[in-house]
Design an enzyme around this catalytic site. Structure first.
Site, PDB file in Angstrom:
ATOM      1  N   ASP A 160      62.580  50.676  25.232  1.00 48.11           N
ATOM      2  CA  ASP A 160      60.838  50.935  26.444  1.00 48.11           C
ATOM      3  C   ASP A 160      60.726  52.586  25.383  1.00 48.11           C
ATOM      4  OD1 ASP A 160      62.313  48.692  27.608  1.00 48.11           O
ATOM      5  OD2 ASP A 160      63.110  50.209  29.562  1.00 48.11           O
ATOM      6  N   ASP A 209      55.085  50.727  27.216  1.00 51.59           N
ATOM      7  CA  ASP A 209      56.010  50.788  26.585  1.00 51.59           C
ATOM      8  C   ASP A 209      56.528  50.225  25.641  1.00 51.59           C
ATOM      9  OD1 ASP A 209      56.528  52.299  28.927  1.00 51.59           O
ATOM     10  OD2 ASP A 209      57.899  50.342  30.713  1.00 51.59           O
ATOM     11  N   HIS A 227      57.222  44.677  30.182  1.00 51.81           N
ATOM     12  CA  HIS A 227      57.768  44.063  28.471  1.00 51.81           C
ATOM     13  C   HIS A 227      58.299  42.568  28.232  1.00 51.81           C
ATOM     14  CE1 HIS A 227      60.960  48.011  29.761  1.00 51.81           C
ATOM     15  NE2 HIS A 227      59.295  47.947  29.984  1.00 51.81           N
ATOM     16  N   ASP A 265      60.116  40.900  26.352  1.00 53.99           N
ATOM     17  CA  ASP A 265      61.154  40.536  25.573  1.00 53.99           C
ATOM     18  C   ASP A 265      62.380  39.984  26.906  1.00 53.99           C
ATOM     19  OD1 ASP A 265      62.032  42.969  26.278  1.00 53.99           O
ATOM     20  OD2 ASP A 265      63.297  44.258  25.306  1.00 53.99           O
ATOM     21  N   CYS A 305      66.984  45.487  25.377  1.00 54.44           N
ATOM     22  CA  CYS A 305      67.083  46.253  26.245  1.00 54.44           C
ATOM     23  C   CYS A 305      67.355  47.781  25.371  1.00 54.44           C
ATOM     24  CB  CYS A 305      66.774  46.644  27.300  1.00 54.44           C
ATOM     25  SG  CYS A 305      65.911  45.335  28.440  1.00 54.44           S
TER      26      CYS A 305
HETATM   27  N1  NVA Z   1      60.885  42.512  33.425  1.00 54.85           N
HETATM   28  C1  NVA Z   1      62.062  41.412  32.400  1.00 54.85           C
HETATM   29  C2  NVA Z   1      62.216  41.660  32.323  1.00 54.85           C
HETATM   30  C3  NVA Z   1      62.255  42.271  30.651  1.00 54.85           C
HETATM   31  C4  NVA Z   1      62.820  43.242  30.012  1.00 54.85           C
HETATM   32  C5  NVA Z   1      62.032  40.696  33.563  1.00 54.85           C
HETATM   33  O1  NVA Z   1      62.484  40.955  34.492  1.00 54.85           O
HETATM   34  O2  NVA Z   1      62.591  39.438  33.474  1.00 54.85           O
END
Ligand code: NVA
Length: 364
Positions: free
Chosen positions: A118, A196, A245, A247, A349
């Site tokens: 991040d 991030d 994020h 990923d 992550c």
């Molecule tokens: N925000 C995403 C995780 C990202 C690594 C989720 O909660 O699925």
């Protein structure tokens, strides 16, 4: 200089998610705190029931048994990386428990050095300290300073994006996260550039970014201008009621192989179909619905880490994904990680690639 494996690459060298991994930073659980209440949490936490948990326990250490279980998972991850020949580096332990403030705001504490992905965006030989949208993560980069200084000494480029102000102007007043099916919206305004590093994913000369509640359009524009004409930064349209994020949503795993979250990617960018990429739809996670998750959803199953174009570290228990990865031609390496996922995130992550053996190319 050449050795038996081929040419030597710069100490920091990462152009995509799949070139053979040589060196990686993995986070640490030491000193990890429950993220304190922060305006952004309402926009990023999928479960509203967690707000009270963060309001009540934010800034306190996680219970010992959770930390011990997460530590064990992280140990297994590091063991696999090292056994596969990857050099693993760790951040410097830092006391994140002190309250912090600027003239514009104050929060109870920082969070941790659990999630290097991040904080640091590595593109080629450049390390960018991300302009994160979290007040509670304002100083998190400090745990990585020793490593950044060392990499700089050894030839890497190293910059910090403009330090954000994170005052009230940066967040939409009265923001309420959309319910499933309502149009997507995020908490951030366009007051200043914010992202991030984990809102960004690399694919050679093409970089993919999704707006989220920690990444705004201003941040994406900042990134494109600073990366310059060797790169094209593409905004990916996603649908997520609590976006944070890219990923666990959109992940180019190897040349010609894009993994997508079936609930979050309404349109795969045309360039993938045009260039004949396979679109791999991530199967439904198998993590039991009852498994405690404090920061992310069960789709963290998608948050794998590629060791090269074939070998992929994937969460033990995600048998459907493991089978799908095999069918798609990968070699999955299962690693126990559900307990680490409880307090934060997945393999991607918890790590940031420092050096992969490869060059800048276009895959389209
Ligand atoms: N925000 C995403 C995780 C990202 C690594 C989720 O909660 O699925």
């Amino acid at each position: 200089m050449e050795d038996l494996k081929g040419p030597a690459y710069p100490v920091v060298n990462a152009h995509n998610e799949w070139d053979p991994l040589e060196e990686v930073i993995v986070g640490i659980v030491d000193g990890a705190l429950v993220p304190p209440w922060d305006v952004i949490l309402e926009a990023t936490l999928h479960e509203e029931e967690l707000w009270d948990f963060h309001r009540k326990y934010g800034g306190s250490p996680w219970p010992d048994e959770l930390i011990a279980a997460a530590r064990k998972n992280l140990g297994e991850f590091v063991h696999i990386l090292e056994a596969e020949g990857v050099t693993v580096r760790r951040p410097t332990p830092y006391d994140f428990s002190k309250p912090l403030s600027t003239p514009d705001w104050e929060v109870k504490s920082s969070c941790y050095a659990l999630m290097p992905r991040d904080v640091l965006l590595v593109i080629g030989d450049l390390i960018i300290e991300a302009p994160m949208g979290w007040r509670s993560r304002y100083h998190e980069h400090l745990a990585y300073k020793d490593l950044c200084k060392e990499y700089f000494e050894k030839g890497a480029k190293w910059i910090s994006a403009p330090r954000p102000q994170l005052g009230d102007q940066s967040y939409n007043e009265g923001f309420v996260a959309p319910r499933e099916g309502e149009p997507m919206r995020t908490i951030l305004t366009e007051y200043e550039p914010l992202f991030d590093a984990a809102d960004v994913i690399k694919c050679g000369r093409d970089i993919f970014v999704a707006q989220s509640s920690c990444c705004n359009r201003f941040g994406i524009d900042w990134l494109q201008r600073h990366l310059g004409e060797n790169y094209a930064v593409h905004e990916v349209e996603v649908y997520d009621t609590h976006p944070m994020h890219i990923d666990a949503t959109f992940y180019p795993l190897a040349p010609g192989k894009l993994l997508i979250n079936p609930e979050r990617v309404p349109h795969v960018p045309e360039m993938f179909q045009r260039s004949g990429w396979d679109i791999l739809v991530c199967p439904e996670p198998l993590m039991p619905e009852t498994h405690p998750m404090y920061n992310c959803s069960r789709w963290i199953s998608m948050n794998v880490l590629m060791l090269d174009e074939d070998r992929v570290i994937v969460s033990k228990g995600e048998d459907t994904l493991i089978k799908a990865l095999k069918d798609w031609g990968f070699e999955p390496i299962p690693c126990s990680f559900y307990d680490f996922e409880t307090i934060g995130g997945g393999f991607h992550c918890a790590s940031v690639d420092v050096r992969r053996r490869g060059e800048l190319k276009s895959y389209f």
